[in-house]
Design an enzyme around this catalytic site. Structure first.
Site, PDB file in Angstrom:
ATOM      1  N   HIS A   1      -6.556   8.702   2.712  1.00  0.00           N
ATOM      2  CA  HIS A   1      -5.256   9.208   2.741  1.00  0.00           C
ATOM      3  C   HIS A   1      -5.218  10.603   2.434  1.00  0.00           C
ATOM      4  CE1 HIS A   1      -1.143   8.998   1.982  1.00  0.00           C
ATOM      5  NE2 HIS A   1      -1.074   9.705   0.857  1.00  0.00           N
TER       6      HIS A   1
ATOM      7  N   GLY B   1     -22.518  22.438  37.708  1.00  0.00           N
ATOM      8  CA  GLY B   1     -21.577  21.468  36.663  1.00  0.00           C
ATOM      9  C   GLY B   1     -20.798  20.566  37.349  1.00  0.00           C
ATOM     10  N   GLY B   2     -20.364  20.652  38.491  1.00  0.00           N
ATOM     11  CA  GLY B   2     -19.501  19.693  39.120  1.00  0.00           C
ATOM     12  C   GLY B   2     -18.084  20.001  38.532  1.00  0.00           C
TER      13      GLY B   2
ATOM     14  N   GLU C   1     -27.531  21.232  44.911  1.00  0.00           N
ATOM     15  CA  GLU C   1     -25.970  21.258  44.510  1.00  0.00           C
ATOM     16  C   GLU C   1     -25.257  22.096  45.634  1.00  0.00           C
ATOM     17  OE1 GLU C   1     -23.413  20.328  42.067  1.00  0.00           O
ATOM     18  OE2 GLU C   1     -22.565  21.305  43.935  1.00  0.00           O
TER      19      GLU C   1
ATOM     20  N   GLU D   1      -1.115  15.752  32.702  1.00  0.00           N
ATOM     21  CA  GLU D   1      -1.816  16.940  31.895  1.00  0.00           C
ATOM     22  C   GLU D   1      -1.101  18.149  32.571  1.00  0.00           C
ATOM     23  OE1 GLU D   1      -5.600  14.599  30.325  1.00  0.00           O
ATOM     24  OE2 GLU D   1      -6.007  16.377  31.714  1.00  0.00           O
TER      25      GLU D   1
HETATM   26  C1  FAD Z   1      -8.393  17.724  36.657  1.00  0.00           C
HETATM   27  C2  FAD Z   1      -9.218  16.800  36.235  1.00  0.00           C
HETATM   28  C3  FAD Z   1      -9.469  16.708  34.853  1.00  0.00           C
HETATM   29  C4  FAD Z   1     -10.424  15.807  34.255  1.00  0.00           C
HETATM   30  N1  FAD Z   1     -10.282  15.641  32.816  1.00  0.00           N
HETATM   31  C5  FAD Z   1     -11.306  14.861  32.382  1.00  0.00           C
HETATM   32  C6  FAD Z   1     -11.165  14.624  30.951  1.00  0.00           C
HETATM   33  O1  FAD Z   1     -10.551  15.183  30.110  1.00  0.00           O
HETATM   34  N2  FAD Z   1     -12.252  13.672  30.325  1.00  0.00           N
HETATM   35  C7  FAD Z   1     -12.785  13.134  31.127  1.00  0.00           C
HETATM   36  O2  FAD Z   1     -13.947  12.254  30.766  1.00  0.00           O
HETATM   37  N3  FAD Z   1     -12.813  13.218  32.574  1.00  0.00           N
HETATM   38  C8  FAD Z   1     -12.075  14.065  33.078  1.00  0.00           C
HETATM   39  N4  FAD Z   1     -12.015  14.301  34.464  1.00  0.00           N
HETATM   40  C9  FAD Z   1     -12.868  13.349  35.342  1.00  0.00           C
HETATM   41  C10 FAD Z   1     -14.400  14.206  35.516  1.00  0.00           C
HETATM   42  O3  FAD Z   1     -14.293  15.366  35.764  1.00  0.00           O
HETATM   43  C11 FAD Z   1     -15.111  13.398  36.070  1.00  0.00           C
HETATM   44  O4  FAD Z   1     -15.256  11.902  35.885  1.00  0.00           O
HETATM   45  C12 FAD Z   1     -16.577  13.945  36.221  1.00  0.00           C
HETATM   46  O5  FAD Z   1     -16.652  15.117  36.574  1.00  0.00           O
HETATM   47  C13 FAD Z   1     -17.358  12.860  37.152  1.00  0.00           C
HETATM   48  O6  FAD Z   1     -18.732  13.611  37.173  1.00  0.00           O
HETATM   49  P1  FAD Z   1     -19.883  13.243  38.292  1.00  0.00           P
HETATM   50  O7  FAD Z   1     -21.385  13.484  37.722  1.00  0.00           O
HETATM   51  O8  FAD Z   1     -19.602  11.816  38.961  1.00  0.00           O
HETATM   52  O9  FAD Z   1     -19.317  14.138  39.482  1.00  0.00           O
HETATM   53  P2  FAD Z   1     -18.992  15.460  39.825  1.00  0.00           P
HETATM   54  O10 FAD Z   1     -18.870  16.382  38.300  1.00  0.00           O
HETATM   55  O11 FAD Z   1     -17.886  15.716  40.819  1.00  0.00           O
HETATM   56  O12 FAD Z   1     -20.264  16.305  40.478  1.00  0.00           O
HETATM   57  C14 FAD Z   1     -20.767  16.020  41.666  1.00  0.00           C
HETATM   58  C15 FAD Z   1     -21.534  17.308  42.075  1.00  0.00           C
HETATM   59  O13 FAD Z   1     -21.921  16.866  43.442  1.00  0.00           O
HETATM   60  C16 FAD Z   1     -21.852  18.101  44.171  1.00  0.00           C
HETATM   61  N5  FAD Z   1     -22.035  17.322  45.564  1.00  0.00           N
HETATM   62  C17 FAD Z   1     -21.203  16.705  46.272  1.00  0.00           C
HETATM   63  N6  FAD Z   1     -21.881  16.402  47.483  1.00  0.00           N
HETATM   64  C18 FAD Z   1     -23.012  16.841  47.675  1.00  0.00           C
HETATM   65  C19 FAD Z   1     -23.979  16.939  48.633  1.00  0.00           C
HETATM   66  N7  FAD Z   1     -23.667  16.476  49.714  1.00  0.00           N
HETATM   67  N8  FAD Z   1     -24.838  17.755  48.488  1.00  0.00           N
HETATM   68  C20 FAD Z   1     -24.945  18.578  47.456  1.00  0.00           C
HETATM   69  N9  FAD Z   1     -24.425  18.536  46.258  1.00  0.00           N
HETATM   70  C21 FAD Z   1     -23.081  17.551  46.571  1.00  0.00           C
HETATM   71  C22 FAD Z   1     -20.476  18.500  44.144  1.00  0.00           C
HETATM   72  O14 FAD Z   1     -20.525  19.886  44.395  1.00  0.00           O
HETATM   73  C23 FAD Z   1     -20.693  18.635  42.740  1.00  0.00           C
HETATM   74  O15 FAD Z   1     -20.915  19.633  41.873  1.00  0.00           O
HETATM   75  C24 FAD Z   1     -11.065  14.918  35.036  1.00  0.00           C
HETATM   76  C25 FAD Z   1     -11.035  15.219  36.399  1.00  0.00           C
HETATM   77  C26 FAD Z   1     -10.240  16.190  36.912  1.00  0.00           C
HETATM   78  C27 FAD Z   1     -10.103  16.459  38.409  1.00  0.00           C
HETATM   79  N1  NAD Z   2      -8.068  12.849  30.460  1.00  0.00           N
HETATM   80  C1  NAD Z   2      -8.781  12.457  31.662  1.00  0.00           C
HETATM   81  O1  NAD Z   2      -9.976  11.727  31.272  1.00  0.00           O
HETATM   82  C2  NAD Z   2      -8.726  12.870  32.851  1.00  0.00           C
HETATM   83  C3  NAD Z   2      -7.761  14.069  33.283  1.00  0.00           C
HETATM   84  C4  NAD Z   2      -7.476  13.958  34.565  1.00  0.00           C
HETATM   85  C5  NAD Z   2      -8.110  13.448  35.520  1.00  0.00           C
HETATM   86  N2  NAD Z   2      -8.852  12.367  35.019  1.00  0.00           N
HETATM   87  C6  NAD Z   2      -9.665  11.719  36.145  1.00  0.00           C
HETATM   88  O2  NAD Z   2      -9.187  11.963  37.461  1.00  0.00           O
HETATM   89  C7  NAD Z   2      -8.911  10.712  38.238  1.00  0.00           C
HETATM   90  C8  NAD Z   2      -7.812  11.241  39.274  1.00  0.00           C
HETATM   91  O3  NAD Z   2      -6.619  11.367  38.477  1.00  0.00           O
HETATM   92  P1  NAD Z   2      -5.145  11.389  39.195  1.00  0.00           P
HETATM   93  O4  NAD Z   2      -4.086  11.538  38.444  1.00  0.00           O
HETATM   94  O5  NAD Z   2      -5.227  12.218  40.472  1.00  0.00           O
HETATM   95  O6  NAD Z   2      -5.032   9.746  39.824  1.00  0.00           O
HETATM   96  P2  NAD Z   2      -4.591   8.413  39.322  1.00  0.00           P
HETATM   97  O7  NAD Z   2      -5.069   7.476  40.139  1.00  0.00           O
HETATM   98  O8  NAD Z   2      -4.432   8.226  37.760  1.00  0.00           O
HETATM   99  O9  NAD Z   2      -2.826   8.780  39.492  1.00  0.00           O
HETATM  100  C9  NAD Z   2      -2.232   8.883  40.811  1.00  0.00           C
HETATM  101  C10 NAD Z   2      -0.772   8.713  40.766  1.00  0.00           C
HETATM  102  O10 NAD Z   2      -0.436   9.296  42.005  1.00  0.00           O
HETATM  103  C11 NAD Z   2       0.544   8.257  42.557  1.00  0.00           C
HETATM  104  N3  NAD Z   2       0.565   8.202  43.844  1.00  0.00           N
HETATM  105  C12 NAD Z   2      -0.538   8.194  44.695  1.00  0.00           C
HETATM  106  N4  NAD Z   2      -0.289   8.601  46.156  1.00  0.00           N
HETATM  107  C13 NAD Z   2       1.143   8.705  46.132  1.00  0.00           C
HETATM  108  C14 NAD Z   2       1.879   8.903  47.184  1.00  0.00           C
HETATM  109  N5  NAD Z   2       1.885   9.214  48.431  1.00  0.00           N
HETATM  110  N6  NAD Z   2       3.306   9.085  46.488  1.00  0.00           N
HETATM  111  C15 NAD Z   2       3.681   8.931  45.404  1.00  0.00           C
HETATM  112  N7  NAD Z   2       2.813   8.609  44.478  1.00  0.00           N
HETATM  113  C16 NAD Z   2       1.466   8.569  44.866  1.00  0.00           C
HETATM  114  C17 NAD Z   2      -0.012   6.755  41.996  1.00  0.00           C
HETATM  115  O11 NAD Z   2       0.894   5.700  41.999  1.00  0.00           O
HETATM  116  C18 NAD Z   2      -0.561   7.086  40.752  1.00  0.00           C
HETATM  117  O12 NAD Z   2       0.231   6.865  39.607  1.00  0.00           O
HETATM  118  C19 NAD Z   2      -8.581   9.736  37.207  1.00  0.00           C
HETATM  119  O13 NAD Z   2      -8.837   8.490  37.819  1.00  0.00           O
HETATM  120  C20 NAD Z   2      -9.389  10.134  36.148  1.00  0.00           C
HETATM  121  O14 NAD Z   2     -10.359   9.281  36.184  1.00  0.00           O
HETATM  122  C21 NAD Z   2      -9.137  12.232  33.928  1.00  0.00           C
END
Ligand code: FAD
Ligand code: NAD
Length: 457
Positions: A437, A37-38, A32, A180
């Site tokens: 209900h 936890g990523g 990592e 969000e």
């Molecule tokens: C703002 C936001 C809100 C979100 N909300 C939701 C939600 O409500 N519900 C949901 O289902 N999903 C949500 N997501 C998406 C979710 O967080 C991701 O889909 C999920 O964390 C992906 O998990 P992963 O295991 O693929 O990678 P990650 O969780 O991104 O973990 C990857 C890990 O690999 C490490 N790593 C990368 N490259 C290297 C390397 N070369 N060497 C060593 N370590 C490395 C990174 O540091 C990281 O810790 C959200 C994402 C964002 C950005």
């Molecule tokens: N509730 C959840 O599960 C949750 C919450 C947050 C994030 N995520 C994950 O994170 C990922 C990324 O989320 P996101 O909201 O960044 O991506 P997204 O792909 O959902 O939305 C990005 C938006 O940005 C717009 N956009 C991109 N480039 C642009 C530009 N140059 N000018 C104007 N508009 C532009 C696109 O048209 C699109 O509507 C999602 O795919 C999702 O998997 C999940």
């Protein structure tokens, strides 16, 4: 050093896989480079859903007079307290994970960035490690579009470090992250402008849902500007200035803060994959088969970096697929999975399987069962009648193709439909079930009493 397996990344798949391998007697290295936890734990699901909870409290407090509760005096949002609460939740989660990995004598936790030397070898901070099997779980990072080099901007990571509420938050992107954060900061008290180049919010959803969400957001005082092409940013007089639509009919919007929420890119560009047989698609996602194996037969890719899902539950399911292929009798596959997710706006949007646009594209003859939330007793009682429920059924097989729910509690009762789809039964099974209900769920059987051809939906 040689291991039975190396896992790169401690996101949503890696640690569970390491623990399972260790339980089966394998010697495992897990690498990592950042916080344990990523994304989800540190800068994704966990912190944002903690903030969403605070934002909802603020909203309820401010709007409770409609339900006969008069709150006296000012309601003050304390972002420092909100942030501290979030930091504590994250710390507990990170510490729990760290303890699990460090206490296991079969797991070797390596801190630093992994780079592939060849199909079986990685290097971390100048040391090399080998294994016959390597599992990539490297996740992704924010995509920064062109045009923002001359401006200070926030991402989903840095916005969670703010201790003062932005006066005017401009957000580029009307997807999950933009919506969000947009609604949450509006509820914290910021002026919020959301810009998207698309013609609707949440562009994967049917237009009627995009429109309904836009209406909900605008009713809360959020400005939504769609079809905003060619957006650029610059710092001007201590503010951020965002220009939209270039020369055509350029609009300039000034705000105090700019959040880029314009999609994500996989962390695969600097992983040394050119030294292996692993192949990527044109967007940098790792190509995998139904068992998540890459083009290099001894390397697997799990989670966001394989482009097969972008959620915590899909990354965790990737662990389950790989784990079952290694250790379980019943082998799971990627193709067993139905797409499902929720956007944690208020009310939430929850989705499984196909929507009307997907069905039309696929040319499937289908029926739709629908219900507006304002015709649901529990929603009326709660004073939360925004949104609607839609379920799609294949005419020929009578199986459920998918559902989109926008409404209070939708992120929970969508599972009624998800489970039914996994059970592979005809829709009449839910139709004939008796639900409690008064709940929103009780209307799911009722709506399925009379599904109509999709054109009439
Ligand atoms: C703002 C936001 C809100 C979100 N909300 C939701 C939600 O409500 N519900 C949901 O289902 N999903 C949500 N997501 C998406 C979710 O967080 C991701 O889909 C999920 O964390 C992906 O998990 P992963 O295991 O693929 O990678 P990650 O969780 O991104 O973990 C990857 C890990 O690999 C490490 N790593 C990368 N490259 C290297 C390397 N070369 N060497 C060593 N370590 C490395 C990174 O540091 C990281 O810790 C959200 C994402 C964002 C950005
Ligand atoms: N509730 C959840 O599960 C949750 C919450 C947050 C994030 N995520 C994950 O994170 C990922 C990324 O989320 P996101 O909201 O960044 O991506 P997204 O792909 O959902 O939305 C990005 C938006 O940005 C717009 N956009 C991109 N480039 C642009 C530009 N140059 N000018 C104007 N508009 C532009 C696109 O048209 C699109 O509507 C999602 O795919 C999702 O998997 C999940």
């Amino acid at each position: 050093m040689k291991f039975d397996a190396i896992i790169i990344g401690t996101g949503q798949a890696g640690p569970s896989l390491a623990a399972s391998m260790a339980k089966h007697g394998w010697k495992v290295a897990i690498v990592e480079k950042g916080n344990l936890g990523g994304t989800c734990v540190n800068v994704g699901c966990t912190p944002t859903k903690a903030y969403v909870a605070s934002a909802r409290r603020a909203f309820i407090a401010k709007s409770s007079d409609k339900l006969g509760i008069e709150v006296q005096g000012n309601i003050r949002v304390n972002l420092k307290t909100i942030k501290n609460r979030k930091d504590k939740i994250i710390e507990d989660s990170r510490n729990g994970l760290g303890k699990m990995l460090e206490d296991n004598e079969n797991i070797h936790l390596i801190r630093g960035k992994a780079v592939f030397i060849d199909n079986n070898t990685i290097s971390v901070e100048g040391k090399t490690y080998t294994a016959n099997k390597i599992y990539i779980n490297v996740g992704g990072k924010p995509r920064i579009p062109d045009g923002f080099k001359d401006v200070e901007y926030l991402t989903n990571e840095s916005i969670l470090e703010l201790e003062e509420i932005p006066e005017h938050l401009i957000i580029v992107g009307g997807g999950y992250i933009g919506l969000e954060f947009g609604q949450m900061f509006r509820r914290f008290g910021s002026k919020v402008t959301i810009l998207d180049r698309g013609n609707q919010l949440l562009k994967k959803e049917d237009p009627e849902f995009g429109k309904a969400i836009q209406e909900i957001f605008e009713n809360e005082g959020i400005e939504v500007r769609l079809n905003s092409e060619c957006i650029t940013g610059a710092n001007k007089d201590g503010k951020v200035e965002v220009s939209v639509n270039c020369e055509e009919s350029e609009i300039k919007i000034r705000g105090s803060h700019l959040l880029l929420a314009s999609g994500r890119v996989p962390n695969t560009a600097d992983l040394g994959l050119e030294n292996t047989e692993v192949k990527l698609n044109e967007r940098g996602y790792i190509l995998v088969n139904d068992r998540l194996q890459t083009s290099a037969g001894n390397i697997w890719a799990l989670g966001d970096c394989n482009g097969e899902g972008a959620f915590t539950h899909t990354a965790y399911n990737d662990f389950q697929i790989v784990n079952s292929q290694l250790f379980e009798e019943k082998k799971r596959k990627l193709s067993d999975r139905f797409t499902c997710y929720a956007a944690f706006i208020d009310p939430p949007l929850a989705r499984v399987g196909m929507n009307a646009s997907d069905i039309e594209r696929a040319g499937i003859k289908a029926l739709v069962a629908s219900r507006p939330m304002k015709k649901i007793a529990r929603a009326k009682e709660m004073g939360e009648t925004q949104g609607m429920l839609k379920i799609y059924v294949e005419e020929e097989t009578k199986k459920i193709l998918g559902a989109t729910f926008l409404g209070t509690g939708a992120d929970e009762y969508i599972h009624t439909v998800i489970d039914q789809m996994y059970a592979g039964q005809e829709f009449t099974v839910i139709r004939d079930a008796v639900h409690i209900h008064p709940t929103v769920s009780e209307l799911i059987p009722t709506m399925l009493e009379n599904p109509k051809p999709i054109q009439a939906g």
